[in-house]
Scaffold this motif. Structure first.
Motif, PDB file in Angstrom:
ATOM      1  N   VAL A 221       0.667  -1.313   0.051  1.00  0.00           N
ATOM      2  CA  VAL A 221      -0.151  -0.050   0.156  1.00  0.00           C
ATOM      3  C   VAL A 221       0.695   1.190   0.069  1.00  0.00           C
ATOM      4  N   ALA A 222       0.698   2.247  -0.799  1.00  0.00           N
ATOM      5  CA  ALA A 222       1.382   3.459  -0.970  1.00  0.00           C
ATOM      6  C   ALA A 222       0.914   4.335   0.107  1.00  0.00           C
ATOM      7  N   GLU A 223       1.910   5.110   0.300  1.00  0.00           N
ATOM      8  CA  GLU A 223       1.568   6.283   1.547  1.00  0.00           C
ATOM      9  C   GLU A 223       0.859   7.043   1.141  1.00  0.00           C
TER      10      GLU A 223
ATOM     11  N   ALA B 285      -6.516   0.505  -2.182  1.00  0.00           N
ATOM     12  CA  ALA B 285      -6.176  -0.822  -2.100  1.00  0.00           C
ATOM     13  C   ALA B 285      -7.198  -1.460  -0.482  1.00  0.00           C
ATOM     14  N   TYR B 286      -7.913  -2.285  -0.883  1.00  0.00           N
ATOM     15  CA  TYR B 286      -8.608  -2.948   0.088  1.00  0.00           C
ATOM     16  C   TYR B 286      -9.676  -2.143   1.237  1.00  0.00           C
ATOM     17  N   THR B 287      -9.813  -0.853   0.681  1.00  0.00           N
ATOM     18  CA  THR B 287     -10.537   0.108   1.560  1.00  0.00           C
ATOM     19  C   THR B 287     -11.935  -0.178   1.677  1.00  0.00           C
ATOM     20  N   SER B 288     -12.709  -0.818   0.594  1.00  0.00           N
ATOM     21  CA  SER B 288     -13.910  -1.159   0.452  1.00  0.00           C
ATOM     22  C   SER B 288     -14.117  -2.530   1.309  1.00  0.00           C
TER      23      SER B 288
ATOM     24  N   ALA C 297     -16.140   2.082   4.091  1.00  0.00           N
ATOM     25  CA  ALA C 297     -15.181   2.276   3.156  1.00  0.00           C
ATOM     26  C   ALA C 297     -14.596   3.732   3.663  1.00  0.00           C
ATOM     27  N   ALA C 298     -15.469   4.959   3.591  1.00  0.00           N
ATOM     28  CA  ALA C 298     -14.937   6.389   4.058  1.00  0.00           C
ATOM     29  C   ALA C 298     -14.064   6.190   5.182  1.00  0.00           C
ATOM     30  N   VAL C 299     -14.439   5.502   6.193  1.00  0.00           N
ATOM     31  CA  VAL C 299     -13.646   5.281   7.640  1.00  0.00           C
ATOM     32  C   VAL C 299     -12.591   4.591   7.432  1.00  0.00           C
ATOM     33  N   ALA C 300     -12.335   3.617   6.384  1.00  0.00           N
ATOM     34  CA  ALA C 300     -11.150   2.979   6.152  1.00  0.00           C
ATOM     35  C   ALA C 300     -10.160   4.057   5.337  1.00  0.00           C
ATOM     36  N   ILE C 301     -10.691   4.538   4.648  1.00  0.00           N
ATOM     37  CA  ILE C 301      -9.899   5.862   3.779  1.00  0.00           C
ATOM     38  C   ILE C 301      -9.286   6.919   4.728  1.00  0.00           C
TER      39      ILE C 301
ATOM     40  N   ILE D  95      -6.205   0.070   9.603  1.00  0.00           N
ATOM     41  CA  ILE D  95      -7.627  -0.277   9.099  1.00  0.00           C
ATOM     42  C   ILE D  95      -8.317  -1.223   9.789  1.00  0.00           C
ATOM     43  N   ARG D  96      -7.608  -2.618   9.925  1.00  0.00           N
ATOM     44  CA  ARG D  96      -8.072  -3.672  10.115  1.00  0.00           C
ATOM     45  C   ARG D  96      -8.023  -3.731  11.860  1.00  0.00           C
ATOM     46  N   LEU D  97      -8.941  -4.514  12.414  1.00  0.00           N
ATOM     47  CA  LEU D  97      -8.874  -4.607  13.732  1.00  0.00           C
ATOM     48  C   LEU D  97      -8.600  -5.779  14.486  1.00  0.00           C
ATOM     49  N   GLY D  98      -7.876  -6.776  13.603  1.00  0.00           N
ATOM     50  CA  GLY D  98      -7.681  -7.942  14.162  1.00  0.00           C
ATOM     51  C   GLY D  98      -6.243  -8.160  14.955  1.00  0.00           C
ATOM     52  N   ALA D  99      -5.615  -9.331  14.787  1.00  0.00           N
ATOM     53  CA  ALA D  99      -4.247  -9.241  15.498  1.00  0.00           C
ATOM     54  C   ALA D  99      -3.391  -8.303  14.910  1.00  0.00           C
ATOM     55  N   PRO D 100      -2.545  -7.674  15.883  1.00  0.00           N
ATOM     56  CA  PRO D 100      -1.817  -6.409  15.494  1.00  0.00           C
ATOM     57  C   PRO D 100      -0.498  -7.195  14.967  1.00  0.00           C
ATOM     58  N   PRO D 101       0.352  -6.275  14.206  1.00  0.00           N
ATOM     59  CA  PRO D 101       1.766  -6.954  13.836  1.00  0.00           C
ATOM     60  C   PRO D 101       2.610  -7.132  14.762  1.00  0.00           C
TER      61      PRO D 101
END
Length: 552
Positions: free
Chosen positions: A7-9, A424-427, A451-455, A464-470
């Motif tokens: 994903v680009a900055e 990428a993957y926002t929706s 999708a707007a919240v993800a953007i 964006i994701r709320l799963g397991a952290p890195p």
């Protein structure tokens, strides 16, 4: 995660490079309209001949040939009109070359896709990144024939580009083809002829700094008086000194009037274009000038007061305001537009939707708007999506280029920064992680709102994701379900097996507790074996059942 692309900055988009404003020329007399028609038709014929000469030069064009064309046009017009015509012809040829290159690249992509699918077995399933084979032998045969058609087109296009040939229609190819379909276009022959002639007129001239009011050929005074430098064959129509004709109609620029007036009063360059709207029977003038490059503010400064994230769709803009921590505030907003009808109608619809969006952003006190950096040039081809005609029409109807240009220009006027975000993957991630948590009894969150919240979160640098952290970081921990056990699955965040002390007692947390015994205060608080847990020795100690009592 290995299949996800990088994903680009996010970055702050640059502002507009120029300004264009338009207004109506009011109170024109019949003589004024006659002069405008004569001048436009005469200069349009000269522009057509010059464009033909420029296309004939091809790659052999040079400053000498440009000067020769200008000298040939000067006796039939004037030196200034000749310069304006030759420059317009050069710009048109350069634009056609860029479109020719884009057409070649589109043909190459289509041919590569067809060749790949023809090499696959019929009915073979495709993957996310690579298409599979065609569905039937009939479709395979039809696509093999189309491959030959595209190959022939590509060969001709490459030959034209190598020779420097371009195909240009002054007035527009679409309008030229409409001549053969007048009934479908609901036009008479006279109506089409009028539109065709008006499209081929030439009434435009670039400005020149240092000249009076910034333009010597088409001049507009600060009081709104419009005058034209007449070509040599039409000098007898002049009503002012030096072969000029002053229109009785007045010009008043409402939008950015102060900025335009500041330029003309100090004789800075302003370009003008006069055109006639056949549908409304009105004359318009457009003023344009270059603006100095605006200073781009840092991304952190733009996001200091939060951000308004916008998801672009085919019929509306879904927007949501986020605070500095990436949390949605209030309710989402929708700004609808209708992209059917003429180009002017579509442009007005986009402009009105963006106006409402920017006014809401200004009222919220937010200094940044985050949008996706969309470009569907390679995504709407016939070869890529095959039978998905409705999907191709959907993405083709999204006004990505027009919206970017309009938004950057209008936001720069209000002092609002535009942040471009990788789409990428926002929706997908927005619907997966935000749609359900943001839906309540009094609010229905759509996929576009999520999708707007993800953007917005991506623009702010949040995950964006709320799963397991890195690795090495901790994310949001979801609360346990019905009770504190793992009855319905593991918790969102689990301590890795390599962390020491993961099976030890919890630390003492001071403060009131709901249990009768405080944390770490029991007799067996630090002895895990004394507690009845799975896998502990307390569960596997030897025992012996007492003898049953004797019956009486």
């Amino acid at each position: 995660m290995g299949g996800l692309r990088e994903v680009a900055e996010p970055f702050v988009a640059s502002g507009p490079a120029g300004v264009a404003i338009r207004t109506r020329i009011k109170q024109l007399t019949p003589q004024d309209e006659k002069v405008l028609r004569l001048v436009g038709a005469h200069l349009g014929a000269l522009a057509s001949k010059d464009l033909k000469a420029r296309c004939a030069d091809g790659l052999e064009h040079s400053t000498e040939t440009w000067a020769a064309r200008k000298r040939a046009l000067t006796p039939a017009a004037s030196s200034r009109w000749a310069g304006a015509i030759t420059k317009a012809s050069h710009d048109q040829w350069a634009l056609s070359r860029r479109c020719q290159l884009a057409h070649i690249q589109s043909l190459e992509a289509g041919i590569a896709t067809i060749e790949h699918r023809l090499a696959q077995p019929v009915g073979a399933k495709g993957t996310k990144n690579e298409p599979g084979g065609y569905r039937s032998r009939q479709e395979w045969f039809a696509k093999s024939r189309r491959l030959h058609v595209l190959s022939d087109r590509l060969e001709r296009a490459r030959a034209d580009r190598a020779a420097g040939r371009v195909h240009v229609v002054r007035g527009g190819k679409r309008l030229a083809r409409t001549r053969h379909h007048l009934q479908a276009a609901q036009l008479t022959e006279d109506q089409w002829r009028e539109r065709w002639e008006c499209k081929r007129w030439f009434l435009q001239a670039d400005g020149e700094s240092g000249r009076r009011y910034g333009n010597e050929t088409l001049r507009v005074t600060p009081e709104g008086r419009l005058s034209i430098k007449l070509p040599a064959p039409l000098r007898d129509l002049a009503n002012a000194p030096h072969g000029r004709y002053v229109l009785a109609g007045t010009v008043r620029f409402t939008h950015r009037h102060a900025e335009w007036a500041d330029r003309v009063e100090v004789n800075r360059a302003v370009a003008y274009r006069i055109h006639y709207d056949t549908g409304r029977n009105r004359w318009y003038v457009t003023a344009a000038w270059q603006s100095p490059p605006a200073r781009i503010i840092p991304l952190e400064a733009a996001l200091a007061d939060g951000v308004i994230a916008v998801d672009t769709n085919a019929d509306h803009l879904a927007a949501w305001r986020l605070d500095v921590h990436g949390n949605p505030i209030g309710h989402p907003r929708h700004f609808f537009y209708d992209l059917t009808g003429t180009a002017a109608h579509r442009d007005a619809q986009v402009r009105h939707a963006l106006t409402r969006l920017l006014h809401w952003a200004k009222a919220c006190g937010v200094a940044a708007i985050a949008v996706e950096d969309l470009d569907f040039t390679a995504q709407k081809t016939r070869e890529k999506h095959g039978r998905r005609t409705r999907f191709r029409q959907l993405i083709s109807g999204m006004p990505t280029g027009r919206l970017r240009a309009r938004l950057s220009s209008m936001a720069d006027t209000l002092g609002i920064a535009v942040i471009a975000v990788d789409p990428a993957y926002t929706s997908k991630w927005g619907a997966q992680h935000w749609q359900k948590p943001l839906t309540g009894k009094n609010r229905t969150t759509t996929r576009h709102d999520a999708a707007a919240v993800a953007i917005g979160r991506r623009a702010q640098g949040h995950r964006i994701r709320l799963g397991a952290p890195p690795s090495g970081s901790w994310g949001r921990t979801a609360p346990p379900p019905q009770h504190r056990s793992d009855a319905v699955g593991h918790r969102t965040v689990q301590a890795p097996s390599g962390i020491p002390g993961r099976e030890g007692p919890r630390p003492r947390i001071p403060g009131p507790r709901t249990r009768s015994v405080g944390a770490g205060c029991g007799a067996n608080a630090g002895n895990q074996n004394a507690q009845h847990r799975s896998g502990r020795s307390a569960e596997h100690e030897s025992w012996q059942q007492d003898s049953p009592p004797l019956s009486p």
